[in-house]
Design a protein around this motif. Structure first.
Motif, PDB file in Angstrom:
ATOM      1  N   VAL A   1       8.242  -0.387   6.345  1.00 56.51           N
ATOM      2  CA  VAL A   1       7.759   0.683   5.477  1.00 56.51           C
ATOM      3  C   VAL A   1       8.941   1.184   4.663  1.00 56.51           C
ATOM      4  N   TRP A   2       8.736   1.386   3.375  1.00 58.91           N
ATOM      5  CA  TRP A   2       9.716   2.094   2.558  1.00 58.91           C
ATOM      6  C   TRP A   2       9.333   3.574   2.573  1.00 58.91           C
ATOM      7  N   TYR A   3      10.257   4.408   3.009  1.00 63.82           N
ATOM      8  CA  TYR A   3      10.005   5.851   3.001  1.00 63.82           C
ATOM      9  C   TYR A   3      11.070   6.527   2.145  1.00 63.82           C
ATOM     10  N   TRP A   4      10.626   7.261   1.139  1.00 65.10           N
ATOM     11  CA  TRP A   4      11.524   8.016   0.267  1.00 65.10           C
ATOM     12  C   TRP A   4      11.048   9.467   0.224  1.00 65.10           C
ATOM     13  N   ALA A   5      11.987  10.397   0.206  1.00 64.71           N
ATOM     14  CA  ALA A   5      11.661  11.810   0.024  1.00 64.71           C
ATOM     15  C   ALA A   5      12.862  12.481  -0.624  1.00 64.71           C
ATOM     16  N   CYS A   6      12.605  13.555  -1.364  1.00 68.52           N
ATOM     17  CA  CYS A   6      13.722  14.229  -2.033  1.00 68.52           C
ATOM     18  C   CYS A   6      13.350  15.659  -2.371  1.00 68.52           C
ATOM     19  N   ALA A   7      14.369  16.441  -2.661  1.00 70.56           N
ATOM     20  CA  ALA A   7      14.232  17.756  -3.286  1.00 70.56           C
ATOM     21  C   ALA A   7      15.295  17.840  -4.367  1.00 70.56           C
TER      22      ALA A   7
ATOM     23  N   GLY B   1      11.675  20.861  -7.346  1.00 65.00           N
ATOM     24  CA  GLY B   1      10.634  19.846  -7.240  1.00 65.00           C
ATOM     25  C   GLY B   1      11.011  18.830  -6.195  1.00 65.00           C
ATOM     26  N   GLY B   2      10.096  17.961  -5.920  1.00 63.42           N
ATOM     27  CA  GLY B   2      10.371  16.912  -4.951  1.00 63.42           C
ATOM     28  C   GLY B   2       9.221  15.937  -4.883  1.00 63.42           C
ATOM     29  N   TYR B   3       9.417  14.915  -4.100  1.00 63.51           N
ATOM     30  CA  TYR B   3       8.341  13.962  -3.871  1.00 63.51           C
ATOM     31  C   TYR B   3       8.614  13.195  -2.604  1.00 63.51           C
ATOM     32  N   LEU B   4       7.584  12.542  -2.118  1.00 63.78           N
ATOM     33  CA  LEU B   4       7.749  11.578  -1.040  1.00 63.78           C
ATOM     34  C   LEU B   4       6.880  10.369  -1.360  1.00 63.78           C
ATOM     35  N   ARG B   5       7.311   9.234  -0.848  1.00 60.03           N
ATOM     36  CA  ARG B   5       6.525   8.003  -0.976  1.00 60.03           C
ATOM     37  C   ARG B   5       6.554   7.260   0.352  1.00 60.03           C
ATOM     38  N   ILE B   6       5.368   6.829   0.784  1.00 62.12           N
ATOM     39  CA  ILE B   6       5.240   5.954   1.946  1.00 62.12           C
ATOM     40  C   ILE B   6       4.759   4.614   1.407  1.00 62.12           C
ATOM     41  N   GLY B   7       5.543   3.577   1.569  1.00 63.13           N
ATOM     42  CA  GLY B   7       5.181   2.268   1.049  1.00 63.13           C
ATOM     43  C   GLY B   7       5.085   1.234   2.160  1.00 63.13           C
ATOM     44  N   PHE B   8       3.874   0.834   2.495  1.00 59.42           N
ATOM     45  CA  PHE B   8       3.662  -0.158   3.546  1.00 59.42           C
ATOM     46  C   PHE B   8       3.779  -1.568   2.953  1.00 59.42           C
ATOM     47  N   ILE B   9       4.663  -2.391   3.533  1.00 59.88           N
ATOM     48  CA  ILE B   9       4.786  -3.797   3.146  1.00 59.88           C
ATOM     49  C   ILE B   9       4.618  -4.606   4.430  1.00 59.88           C
ATOM     50  N   PRO B  10       3.391  -4.782   4.883  1.00 60.49           N
ATOM     51  CA  PRO B  10       3.155  -5.319   6.226  1.00 60.49           C
ATOM     52  C   PRO B  10       3.665  -6.742   6.421  1.00 60.49           C
ATOM     53  N   ASN B  11       3.678  -7.555   5.346  1.00 57.56           N
ATOM     54  CA  ASN B  11       4.121  -8.935   5.524  1.00 57.56           C
ATOM     55  C   ASN B  11       5.642  -9.076   5.543  1.00 57.56           C
ATOM     56  N   LEU B  12       6.349  -7.992   5.267  1.00 57.16           N
ATOM     57  CA  LEU B  12       7.790  -7.917   5.509  1.00 57.16           C
ATOM     58  C   LEU B  12       8.083  -7.048   6.732  1.00 57.16           C
ATOM     59  N   ASN B  13       7.010  -6.585   7.383  1.00 67.16           N
ATOM     60  CA  ASN B  13       7.109  -5.830   8.638  1.00 67.16           C
ATOM     61  C   ASN B  13       7.954  -4.566   8.478  1.00 67.16           C
TER      62      ASN B  13
ATOM     63  N   GLU C   1       0.867  -1.176   0.000  1.00 71.39           N
ATOM     64  CA  GLU C   1       0.000   0.000   0.000  1.00 71.39           C
ATOM     65  C   GLU C   1       0.900   1.221   0.000  1.00 71.39           C
ATOM     66  N   SER C   2       0.678   2.120  -0.956  1.00 68.45           N
ATOM     67  CA  SER C   2       1.575   3.268  -1.056  1.00 68.45           C
ATOM     68  C   SER C   2       0.812   4.563  -1.263  1.00 68.45           C
ATOM     69  N   TYR C   3       1.419   5.623  -0.750  1.00 71.61           N
ATOM     70  CA  TYR C   3       0.963   6.991  -0.960  1.00 71.61           C
ATOM     71  C   TYR C   3       2.132   7.759  -1.582  1.00 71.61           C
ATOM     72  N   TYR C   4       1.884   8.396  -2.715  1.00 67.81           N
ATOM     73  CA  TYR C   4       2.873   9.276  -3.354  1.00 67.81           C
ATOM     74  C   TYR C   4       2.386  10.713  -3.266  1.00 67.81           C
TER      75      TYR C   4
ATOM     76  N   GLN D   1       1.004  16.197  -7.783  1.00 70.24           N
ATOM     77  CA  GLN D   1       0.109  15.054  -7.924  1.00 70.24           C
ATOM     78  C   GLN D   1       0.210  14.227  -6.652  1.00 70.24           C
ATOM     79  N   ARG D   2      -0.894  13.622  -6.250  1.00 70.74           N
ATOM     80  CA  ARG D   2      -0.806  12.615  -5.202  1.00 70.74           C
ATOM     81  C   ARG D   2      -1.602  11.399  -5.624  1.00 70.74           C
ATOM     82  N   ASP D   3      -1.147  10.231  -5.194  1.00 66.72           N
ATOM     83  CA  ASP D   3      -1.882   9.015  -5.526  1.00 66.72           C
ATOM     84  C   ASP D   3      -1.793   8.019  -4.386  1.00 66.72           C
ATOM     85  N   HIS D   4      -2.671   7.046  -4.433  1.00 65.61           N
ATOM     86  CA  HIS D   4      -2.788   6.040  -3.376  1.00 65.61           C
ATOM     87  C   HIS D   4      -3.165   4.736  -4.051  1.00 65.61           C
TER      88      HIS D   4
END
Length: 307
Positions: free
Chosen positions: A50-56, A36-48, A22-25, A175-178
């Motif tokens: 979260v992937w978190y990325w952010a940049c400028a 510009g920049g972005y962030l991503r929150i990526g939940f991978i619950p069965n690997l216990n 499950e991810s939010y961009y 833009q944001r997406d889920h």
């Protein structure tokens, strides 16, 4: 087109698939493409984790980025707040499908060459990095067809970005997406995602290059009068450069034909538990239409291992 359900802004119950994702961009860019920049929150619950990325990034700036693929899951399954020793990030949907806020306090890595991020242990300068940003919906929320549960929302973006002692005011677009509910195998599937805005307020989004030798894709074009046209034909032709960083691309989102010039990259290296590596270059880009309208946005290419 199916309407987006406002309750889907929240996190979802996961299945037992190992790579259930499950991810939010959240993307943003200045109207002139200077930042510009972005962030991503990526939940991978069965690997216990979260992937978190952010940049400028910017055409005349060094990349500053946070890439942490070992962030602990929040104890509250409804929460979008993340904490580690070197990172605090919170994300709140203030008004579903209308307004969201994101905050970050962290230490980022500043690098001279974006390809440095493809090293297992990239080298650079540690620097304080943070932001306080608001995404306001600027156009119709778009629900994908039933390929995977996902929606996209074009936005205006306002707030500030902090890098070391510098502070930048943001008054631009993004833009944001889920997405959720599917096993996302980064190491097997190719794609090219993009979203942007032209100077006349034409907004677009597409995901293509999903199937070799096919123009099948998903996306939309919103005209300056806010009329959304859904498309199912997306063509992408990419000219690759060093380290797999694209030099240019030709993109067709339905009938909207665009030349793509990547301006600044924020790549990510993704390592599968079995050791396979996937390269994921994301870029702030300039988009130019066939009739010479220009604009900016973000584009990404997923590059799984050959074979």
């Amino acid at each position: 087109m199916t309407a987006v359900d406002a309750t889907d802004e929240a996190r979802h119950v996961h299945s037992d698939e190992e790579l259930w994702n499950e991810s939010y961009y959240y993307d943003f860019f200045a109207p002139d493409g200077s930042l510009g920049g972005y962030l991503r929150i990526g939940f991978i619950p069965n690997l216990n984790r979260v992937w978190y990325w952010a940049c400028a990034v910017g055409p005349d700036r060094q990349l500053v980025t946070v890439v942490d693929n070992e962030v602990p899951l929040p104890t509250d399954p409804r929460s979008l707040e993340l904490r580690t020793d070197a990172l605090w990030a919170d994300h709140t949907v203030e008004d579903p499908l209308v307004h969201a806020t994101c905050n970050l306090e962290a230490f980022g890595l500043r690098v001279d060459d974006p390809a440095e991020m493809y090293r297992p242990e990239p080298r650079g300068e540690r620097v304080a990095f943070g932001f306080e940003l608001d995404w306001e919906t600027n156009g119709e929320a778009y629900m994908w067809p039933p390929i995977t549960p996902r929606y996209e929302i074009p936005c205006t973006v306002h707030g500030r970005v902090l890098i070391g002692s510098e502070e930048f005011e943001v008054d631009g677009f993004g833009q944001r997406d889920h997405s959720w509910g599917a096993s996302r195998d980064w190491w097997a599937n190719t794609w090219c995602w993009n979203a942007g805005r032209l100077e006349d307020n034409t907004r677009f989004h597409s995901t293509g290059a999903l199937i070799p030798d096919s123009d099948f894709g998903v996306g939309y074009v919103i005209d300056p009068d806010d009329q959304l046209v859904e498309v199912d034909s997306v063509r992408v032709a990419t000219e690759m450069g060093r380290e797999g960083l694209p030099e240019s691309a030709e993109l067709a989102v339905g009938e909207l034909e665009l030349d793509v010039e990547p301006l600044a990259f924020s790549p990510v290296l993704l390592t599968h538990p079995d050791g396979r590596e996937d390269r994921f270059p994301r870029a702030l880009a300039r988009f130019t239409s066939a009739d010479e309208r220009q604009g900016y946005g973000w584009i990404e290419w997923n590059q799984p291992p050959a074979g």
